[in-house]
Design a protein around this motif. Sequence first.
Motif, mmCIF file in Angstrom:
data_model
loop_
_atom_site.group_PDB
_atom_site.id
_atom_site.type_symbol
_atom_site.label_atom_id
_atom_site.label_comp_id
_atom_site.label_asym_id
_atom_site.label_seq_id
_atom_site.Cartn_x
_atom_site.Cartn_y
_atom_site.Cartn_z
ATOM 1 N N ASP A 89 5.371 34.964 -16.456
ATOM 2 C CA ASP A 89 5.933 34.941 -17.797
ATOM 3 C C ASP A 89 7.052 33.892 -17.856
ATOM 4 O O ASP A 89 7.941 33.875 -16.999
ATOM 5 C CB ASP A 89 6.495 36.320 -18.164
ATOM 6 N N GLY A 92 -2.466 34.823 -13.434
ATOM 7 C CA GLY A 92 -2.673 35.594 -14.659
ATOM 8 C C GLY A 92 -1.872 36.873 -14.622
ATOM 9 O O GLY A 92 -0.663 36.848 -14.475
ATOM 10 N N THR A 93 -2.536 37.997 -14.734
ATOM 11 C CA THR A 93 -1.851 39.288 -14.706
ATOM 12 C C THR A 93 -1.899 39.922 -13.321
ATOM 13 O O THR A 93 -1.483 41.050 -13.145
ATOM 14 C CB THR A 93 -2.494 40.254 -15.720
ATOM 15 N N THR A 94 -2.410 39.206 -12.336
ATOM 16 C CA THR A 94 -2.517 39.762 -10.988
ATOM 17 C C THR A 94 -1.528 39.072 -10.061
ATOM 18 O O THR A 94 -1.636 37.886 -9.794
ATOM 19 C CB THR A 94 -3.937 39.590 -10.414
ATOM 20 N N ILE A 95 -0.525 39.805 -9.601
ATOM 21 C CA ILE A 95 0.424 39.272 -8.638
ATOM 22 C C ILE A 95 -0.218 39.382 -7.263
ATOM 23 O O ILE A 95 -0.623 40.452 -6.830
ATOM 24 C CB ILE A 95 1.744 40.056 -8.679
ATOM 25 N N ASP A 97 1.304 34.550 -8.313
ATOM 26 C CA ASP A 97 0.699 35.291 -9.412
ATOM 27 C C ASP A 97 -0.434 34.468 -10.003
ATOM 28 O O ASP A 97 -0.355 33.251 -10.075
ATOM 29 C CB ASP A 97 1.758 35.558 -10.483
ATOM 30 N N TRP A 142 4.997 42.099 -17.511
ATOM 31 C CA TRP A 142 3.797 42.594 -16.839
ATOM 32 C C TRP A 142 3.177 41.557 -15.915
ATOM 33 O O TRP A 142 2.207 41.841 -15.229
ATOM 34 C CB TRP A 142 2.767 43.040 -17.874
ATOM 35 N N THR A 143 3.702 40.366 -15.910
ATOM 36 C CA THR A 143 3.180 39.307 -15.054
ATOM 37 C C THR A 143 4.331 38.462 -14.536
ATOM 38 O O THR A 143 5.340 38.277 -15.231
ATOM 39 C CB THR A 143 2.186 38.406 -15.812
ATOM 40 N N ASN A 192 0.615 43.147 -5.207
ATOM 41 C CA ASN A 192 -0.784 43.253 -5.623
ATOM 42 C C ASN A 192 -1.280 44.664 -5.306
ATOM 43 O O ASN A 192 -2.086 44.885 -4.409
ATOM 44 C CB ASN A 192 -1.626 42.198 -4.914
#
Length: 266
Positions: free
Chosen positions: A62, A231-234, A229, A58-59, A240
């Motif tokens: 990772d 955190g969880t926001t690409i 990226d 999801w990110t 994005n």
Amino acid sequence: MLNQTLVFAFSCLVCANAHGGVWKYEIEGKLYEGYKWWEPYEGQVSMQYRWPNRSPFWTAIDPDLACNVGGIPTSPNIYAPVHAGSVIKAHYDKNFSIPGEYPSSTNQTWSHTAGPIFVYMAECPEYDCGKVDPKAPIWFKVYEAGLMNGTWPAGYWAMAGLFHGETLDFAIPKDMKPGRYLIRHELISIEVGLKQLFPECAQIEVIGNGSSIPGSDYTRVAFPGAYSDSGTTIVDPGLNVTAIDFYVVHENDTHYPMPGPPLWKP
């Protein structure tokens, strides 16, 4: 303009669908089975690295993004031979049953239709991919495909071909230097509002008389690191993307900006 509530409901429905990855490879008329994550790894023989399940990342930060969780080859000494210029067909269809699943899933195909498709490669020194750290900056992009025609929500994406049961076909460059390589297939679904990254790695041996590999003018990338990226926001423009962005903001857009490094062209 699409109703935003309907957009959210549709994106949640797509999220609920099954995921997957490369189940097998077809090279010069021969089939090579992928890793069967639902079976014990002991005794499995495959050119592919292990992957623990069909869930996405999801990110893009990772730590296991390079070759999936663990980055472990199933069979360290198995390399699929492929002549330079030949096509590797990656199968994303599923023509078997996984224990515990309902029968209708037997012929299930890839469930996503929009987002970029990539193939990366990395050289293995001394003909031994066991000496390669998949997380290192060793990867160069050899294939990419995205929006083929039309608009973001209504157009045809290359990923839709997998949804319809097609294979992901990539031809090894005709002049590529012979040797052993890691090959990394990656699909990134963007139509559900939550970026979903699906990477799988495998070992191949390129046969030929070529000499081409990326030179000093090409910057190899690492995973994580190839995509911007936080955190969880690409934050790559092409990744994005929320569901509202995909279906409303980009409703009339016919261009999709490919994320990641440039395509290497020998």
